[in-house]
Scaffold this motif. Structure first.
Motif, PDB file in Angstrom:
ATOM      1  N   PRO A   1      83.227 -17.640  -5.367  1.00  0.00           N
ATOM      2  CA  PRO A   1      82.663 -16.303  -5.558  1.00  0.00           C
ATOM      3  C   PRO A   1      81.949 -16.212  -6.909  1.00  0.00           C
ATOM      4  N   LEU A   2      81.035 -15.259  -7.027  1.00  0.00           N
ATOM      5  CA  LEU A   2      80.263 -15.130  -8.264  1.00  0.00           C
ATOM      6  C   LEU A   2      81.130 -14.769  -9.471  1.00  0.00           C
ATOM      7  N   THR A   3      82.266 -14.128  -9.197  1.00  0.00           N
ATOM      8  CA  THR A   3      83.182 -13.859 -10.313  1.00  0.00           C
ATOM      9  C   THR A   3      83.540 -15.157 -11.015  1.00  0.00           C
ATOM     10  N   ILE A   4      83.784 -16.191 -10.233  1.00  0.00           N
ATOM     11  CA  ILE A   4      84.206 -17.461 -10.815  1.00  0.00           C
ATOM     12  C   ILE A   4      83.075 -18.077 -11.634  1.00  0.00           C
TER      13      ILE A   4
ATOM     14  N   LEU B   1      91.934 -13.858 -11.689  1.00  0.00           N
ATOM     15  CA  LEU B   1      91.118 -14.208 -10.527  1.00  0.00           C
ATOM     16  C   LEU B   1      90.875 -15.693 -10.339  1.00  0.00           C
ATOM     17  N   ILE B   2      90.821 -16.453 -11.433  1.00  0.00           N
ATOM     18  CA  ILE B   2      90.412 -17.850 -11.245  1.00  0.00           C
ATOM     19  C   ILE B   2      91.349 -18.580 -10.283  1.00  0.00           C
ATOM     20  N   PRO B   3      92.654 -18.655 -10.562  1.00  0.00           N
ATOM     21  CA  PRO B   3      93.497 -19.383  -9.611  1.00  0.00           C
ATOM     22  C   PRO B   3      93.487 -18.749  -8.209  1.00  0.00           C
ATOM     23  N   LEU B   4      93.512 -17.426  -8.157  1.00  0.00           N
ATOM     24  CA  LEU B   4      93.575 -16.778  -6.849  1.00  0.00           C
ATOM     25  C   LEU B   4      92.308 -16.995  -6.024  1.00  0.00           C
ATOM     26  N   GLN B   5      91.152 -16.964  -6.700  1.00  0.00           N
ATOM     27  CA  GLN B   5      89.915 -17.054  -5.916  1.00  0.00           C
ATOM     28  C   GLN B   5      89.472 -18.477  -5.635  1.00  0.00           C
ATOM     29  N   ILE B   6      89.923 -19.448  -6.431  1.00  0.00           N
ATOM     30  CA  ILE B   6      89.520 -20.820  -6.124  1.00  0.00           C
ATOM     31  C   ILE B   6      90.600 -21.531  -5.320  1.00  0.00           C
TER      32      ILE B   6
ATOM     33  N   PRO C   1      95.360 -22.424   1.365  1.00  0.00           N
ATOM     34  CA  PRO C   1      94.401 -22.448   2.465  1.00  0.00           C
ATOM     35  C   PRO C   1      93.171 -23.295   2.152  1.00  0.00           C
ATOM     36  N   GLU C   2      92.587 -23.827   3.220  1.00  0.00           N
ATOM     37  CA  GLU C   2      91.362 -24.607   3.066  1.00  0.00           C
ATOM     38  C   GLU C   2      90.168 -23.674   3.249  1.00  0.00           C
ATOM     39  N   VAL C   3      89.086 -23.996   2.556  1.00  0.00           N
ATOM     40  CA  VAL C   3      87.915 -23.122   2.607  1.00  0.00           C
ATOM     41  C   VAL C   3      86.808 -23.778   3.408  1.00  0.00           C
ATOM     42  N   HIS C   4      86.143 -22.952   4.249  1.00  0.00           N
ATOM     43  CA  HIS C   4      85.117 -23.527   5.117  1.00  0.00           C
ATOM     44  C   HIS C   4      83.737 -22.935   4.915  1.00  0.00           C
ATOM     45  N   ARG C   5      83.643 -21.913   4.105  1.00  0.00           N
ATOM     46  CA  ARG C   5      82.349 -21.255   3.957  1.00  0.00           C
ATOM     47  C   ARG C   5      82.276 -20.557   2.607  1.00  0.00           C
ATOM     48  N   TRP C   6      81.084 -19.986   2.287  1.00  0.00           N
ATOM     49  CA  TRP C   6      80.949 -19.232   1.045  1.00  0.00           C
ATOM     50  C   TRP C   6      81.690 -17.910   1.171  1.00  0.00           C
ATOM     51  N   ALA C   7      81.667 -17.141   0.105  1.00  0.00           N
ATOM     52  CA  ALA C   7      82.510 -15.949   0.050  1.00  0.00           C
ATOM     53  C   ALA C   7      81.813 -14.700   0.579  1.00  0.00           C
ATOM     54  N   TYR C   8      80.577 -14.842   1.066  1.00  0.00           N
ATOM     55  CA  TYR C   8      79.830 -13.603   1.305  1.00  0.00           C
ATOM     56  C   TYR C   8      79.352 -13.428   2.746  1.00  0.00           C
TER      57      TYR C   8
ATOM     58  N   MET D   1      82.141  -9.595 -11.566  1.00  0.00           N
ATOM     59  CA  MET D   1      83.000  -8.724 -10.756  1.00  0.00           C
ATOM     60  C   MET D   1      82.178  -7.700  -9.999  1.00  0.00           C
ATOM     61  N   VAL D   2      81.150  -7.179 -10.671  1.00  0.00           N
ATOM     62  CA  VAL D   2      80.298  -6.191 -10.014  1.00  0.00           C
ATOM     63  C   VAL D   2      79.602  -6.821  -8.814  1.00  0.00           C
ATOM     64  N   SER D   3      79.125  -8.059  -8.957  1.00  0.00           N
ATOM     65  CA  SER D   3      78.484  -8.732  -7.834  1.00  0.00           C
ATOM     66  C   SER D   3      79.439  -8.788  -6.644  1.00  0.00           C
TER      67      SER D   3
END
Lengths: 605, 364
Positions: free
Chosen positions: A231-234, A127-132, A575-582, A313-315
């Motif tokens: 994301p909280l997983t990170i 998850l780390i590389p994929l989610q960040i 991709p560039e990120v513009h907001r939080w994950a939730y 992950m649960v979060s």
């Protein structure tokens, strides 16, 4: 020195990630060996950790079935056991040495090889590389080595099962003098040496992994992915890695001193010992309790190393499937942080009855019960996340809800055990077994299952079978409570753990029937785990294919990659990120991916 | 392999196959019926099962308690045990309430807010007031628990009363050795290298000069009484000085709710006051075989599960009689042996004789 080293390292990382940039353009040749075996792709390494973890979980679970057989039916003989196990089960009865080897290996394997390597090894890598938004880990090479050190540790641990005098049998905590003296226990002969070597390699593996996770998270986030947007997983995986990096070396030092005591004639842990064989050892002045301090300085953070990734992950899964933002993101991060700090300050609550100074004990009581505060925050935040959501009960979601339930049940008994006056009575009884199996063992397994069901489509481009998944969930959930809930009562009666037969004890023999019941349920639950394993491997090849890029309607970056991402993860630009994950359910929209720029009329949160 | 094993295995296998077929079939059905529809159906079923699990689970918790509450050894048999039980009840009420509350909320929310096309979710990223409330409220309850817990903890771990009976307990693989100080009320010195099971000196008491080990005889050791049963007095505080000869053991006293590790090289202590004699406990529990047991609570090797000690709690008079009947270990192990012409090689017999005496004394 360290600053410089970090700066220097960061340099290397940046240039490395740049290097990756053009890598995806020209195809580099992949052989079977580089793709599946000595792979440097974080996704493949994650799968390697996962599958090795599953194999270990099977072995570790099988061991528990064997010793539950003994506990449930102490008077019965099982001739087929002798067929399989030879002199370990002479006459079809599990021998005491072997019983203790089984519980020791069960603990070691599940705590370290399954719930540390199998859990954070898998999901931190995946998850780390994929989610960040990174193409790979900061150092894919170290990452690969991390797996292979784990593999080596595995092989050595496995081989210790086959030595003449048996594997280590002094408990997963391996307290000396028992673990230091071959004369005190058969398992403390070659078994403990192999155990220590294997654990040392394991520590190397987890340090290589942990340093990699930390540097990746800190240095390689994509544009716009600030730390408050990950994301909280990170966050959870980040704190997990920090805990591991700071505490595993202490464990290693403890092991090295143990090795010296065993072979170099030192007296770190040994003093005033007269063995039953009639031999008085020369060692004087050592402290057996010192090892316990060193061990639990890792040992306690270790339970959070196991639990935090599950929490993260649960979060994520709860929020995604409630179609609602995680409640109190900053409080969630804050409580993870608080837990990570406190994890280092509570180790001696495992040692209230060792003769520890009562005043020192009281400090540890205070700090231990303090952990209940961030834990409570997390539980209430999860509950509020569900509140007024629109909940989809995917298998991942079911296990996440199960996780919260188990975390509450097992967490609350921690308040009992953390209070030293109660611990006097409950220490080393079945109450402890019930507590840590529910809160750390089963709950973390639930987090792991949740993660597997949820990210399986990303891992293999296929779904796992839902019907089998639901059956797996319900039997495991019901079984876990049936097994561990009644154990609290055995503990309240002061029934000690690590006994293989209670029938001669006037104080504990009233639980014979209950023990049989628990054993029966344990075997059923184990059989259902095989159903999961089957489902897992079957679905890799035959599962229903994933047809949409973002099957769960999730906001996080991993779902912006192709269905089956190659090495490098994104075929074009990251991709560039513009907001939080939730941003779920915001402004009437079901979900807004992190990659979508904030609109002009969008309400602020 | 026996027939039953094969039978069980084949049933398992069959179960697996059936499960697999159902699972496959349900996947095809889902495709036929439309994935969305079958998905919604499975959401509904699981939501229902969750609420069912909550209800049955809470009933189960109650039922389990009814079933097992009679098996957890009854009231504590020591004053410290009573404190611990009191603390346990307080903790049970607080954690029990939180348990029921949070589990109900969890499963109720899951059921209540199950997926529906019509439902609009409530976008609620955070709420500082709420978060402050559930930081502060648990903190208050925990402060209460820590306060009471430490109050009892310091009472229990505090110094033993001056008039306490002092007994030394030593663990070894895999039994317990007890030592009373004898007439001089003082424990003589011992040294682990002086231990010799063969010469019936299981604690290494320094009865005579040992030039090899550079030890000088200690007169105080000569009247020390070594037994293999722990005799305690009702309503009289007892302080145990705990040690180990080999690995770490633990003196676990479930009826007294006490516990302390026995660590080689580092003596530990604990004290408590027994409240009921063994005889009283036999009546109280209605179990004629009742016995106060010492369980070893720290893994100590292959015999760990059988490392049992016996405690007998008696009245002061009975205790005094018993103590009078006990010979110092020095007497039985050295002097008596020297007297009898035959070298009494079988030290086990002497030890056994030593324990037979108290039983006779008790019967009077």
């Amino acid at each position: 020195m360290s600053n410089e080293a970090i700066l220097h390292e960061a340099d290397v990382h940046t240039s490395h990630s740049n290097g990756h940039h053009d890598e995806h353009v020209h195809h580099h040749k992949e052989t079977f060996l580089t793709k599946y075996v000595f792979s440097q792709d974080h996704k493949m390494i994650a799968k390697q950790f996962l599958i090795t973890g599953i194999i270990w979980a099977f072995l570790g679970g099988m061991m528990s079935v064997l010793f539950r057989l003994q506990l449930g039916y102490p008077e019965t003989t099982f001739p087929w056991l002798e067929d399989i196990l030879g002199h370990w089960a002479k006459g079809g009865k599990i021998q005491p040495e072997f019983y203790y080897a089984l519980v020791t290996m069960h603990g070691t394997v599940l705590v370290f090889f399954v719930l540390t390597a199998g859990l954070s090894g898998t999901f931190a890598n995946f998850l780390i590389p994929l989610q960040i938004g990174a193409r790979d880990m900061a150092s894919p090479m170290l990452n690969m080595l991390s797996y292979w050190f784990f593999w080596l540790a595995s092989i050595i641990m496995l081989s210790s099962l086959f030595v003449q005098t048996g594997p280590a049998s002094g408990g997963w905590t391996s307290y000396p003098p028992l673990s230091a003296l071959g004369g005190a226990s058969e398992g403390s002969k070659a078994g403990v040496d192999l155990w220590i070597i294997s654990m040392a390699l394991f520590v190397v593996s987890s340090l290589l992994g942990g340093l990699n996770y930390i540097s990746t998270i800190l240095n390689m986030r994509t544009k716009g992915m600030s730390m408050t947007r990950v994301p909280l997983t990170i966050w959870a995986l980040f704190f997990t890695a920090v805990l591991g990096v700071l505490s595993f070396p202490v464990l290693l030092s403890g092991f090295i001193l143990l090795l010296f005591d065993r072979h170099a004639g030192t007296s770190f842990y040994l003093s005033d010992i007269y063995l039953a064989s009639g031999e008085a050892l020369p060692n004087e002045g050592g402290s057996a309790i010192l090892f316990q301090h060193l061990f639990w300085f890792l040992g306690h953070p270790e339970v959070y190393i196991i639990l935090l990734p599950a929490m993260g992950m649960v979060s994520e899964i709860l929020s995604t499937n409630s179609r609602k933002p995680i409640f109190g993101y900053m409080a969630m991060v804050g409580s993870l942080f608080a837990i990570a700090i406190l994890a280092f300050l509570v180790w001696a609550h495992h040692m209230f009855v060792t003769g520890l100074n009562p005043f020192l004990g009281s400090v540890f009581v205070l700090l231990t019960l303090l952990i209940a505060v961030p834990s409570a925050i997390k539980v209430f935040n999860w509950l509020t996340t569900l509140w007024r959501g629109n909940i989809r009960f995917t298998p991942g979601m079911m296990f996440s809800i199960g996780f919260v339930s188990l975390f509450i049940s097992g967490g609350l008994t921690g308040i009992w055990l953390g209070n030293s006056s109660l611990d006097i009575h409950l220490h080393d009884t079945y109450f402890v077994i019930a507590h840590f199996h529910i809160v750390m063992g089963v709950a973390s397994f639930f987090g792991m299952f949740a993660g597997i069901y949820h990210w399986f489509p990303k891992m293999y481009g296929r779904y796992m079978n839902n019907t089998m998944a639901y059956v797996h969930f319900w039997i495991t959930m019901i079984g876990a409570y049936l097994i561990f809930w009644p154990m609290h009562y055995e503990g309240l009666a002061g029934m000690p753990r690590r006994y293989l037969d209670y029938s001669s004890w006037e104080s504990f023999k009233q639980f014979a029937e209950l023990n049989r019941f628990i054993s029966t349920v344990a075997m059923i639950v184990f059989a259902v785990q095989l159903l999961f394993v089957f489902n897992f491997f079957y679905s890799i090849f035959k599962g229903r294919k994933v047809t949409s890029q973002n099957p769960w309607g999730s906001n996080t970056l991993e779902w912006t990659t192709p269905i089956r991402p190659g090495h490098g993860n994104w075929p074009g630009e990251i991709p560039e990120v513009h907001r939080w994950a939730y941003d779920y359910g915001k402004d009437g929209r079901e979900f807004i991916p992190q990659t979508e720029p904030v609109g002009a009329n969008e309400s602020a949160h | 392999m026996s027939l039953t094993t094969i039978f069980i295995l084949s049933i398992l296998l069959l179960g697996f196959l059936i499960m697999f077929q159902i699972a496959k079939a349900s996947e095809y059905v889902a495709i036929l019926k439309g994935e969305k529809k079958s998905q919604e159906q499975s959401y509904r079923i699981n939501a229902f099962l969750l609420i069912l699990f909550l209800v049955l689970g809470l009933i189960g918790v109650y039922w389990c308690n009814e079933l097992l509450k009679g098996k957890i050894l009854g009231d504590a048999a020591s004053d410290h045990g009573e404190k611990i039980d009191k603390m346990m009840h307080l903790t049970l009420y607080i954690t029990g309430t939180v348990f029921v509350m949070t589990q109900v909320l969890l499963f109720w929310f899951a059921f209540r807010y199950q997926h529906s096309e019509k439902r609009k979710v409530y976008y609620l990223p955070h709420n500082n007031t709420l978060e402050l409330v559930w930081t502060v409220v648990p903190a208050i309850f925990l402060t209460v628990l820590v306060g009471f817990g430490l109050f009892y903890w310091f009472k229990i771990t505090g110094d033993a009363p001056k008039d306490a009976l002092v007994v030394e307990v030593t663990g070894k693989q895999f039994n317990w050795i007890y030592r009373y100080p004898g007439k001089d009320k003082e424990f003589g010195r011992k040294y682990y290298k002086n231990i010799s099971d063969k010469d019936d000196n299981s604690l290494g008491l320094i009865w005579a000069d040992v030039p090899d080990l550079n030890l000088k005889a200690d007169k105080a050791a000569q009247d020390d009484i070594v037994t293999d049963k722990l005799m305690l007095v009702k309503n009289k505080p007892v302080k145990l000085i705990i040690g180990s000869r080999d690995v770490i053991h633990d003196v676990g006293l479930p009826h007294f709710r006490m516990k302390m590790d026995a660590v080689p090289g580092t003596p530990t202590t604990m004290w408590f006051t027994p409240l009921y004699t063994t005889k009283e406990m036999k009546e109280k529990t209605g179990n004629p075989d009742f016995v106060y047991e010492i369980s070893c609570d720290q893994m100590c090797g292959k015999g760990h599960y059988s490392m049992k000690g016996q405690i007998e709690v008696v009245t002061q008079d009975e205790f005094d009689l018993w103590l009078l009947s006990q010979k110092p270990k020095y007497q039985t192990a050295v002097l008596d042996k020297a007297k009898s012409e035959k070298p009494a090689a079988d030290s086990a017999k002497t030890a056994a004789a030593g324990t037979a005496t108290p039983v006779i004394a008790m019967k009077k």
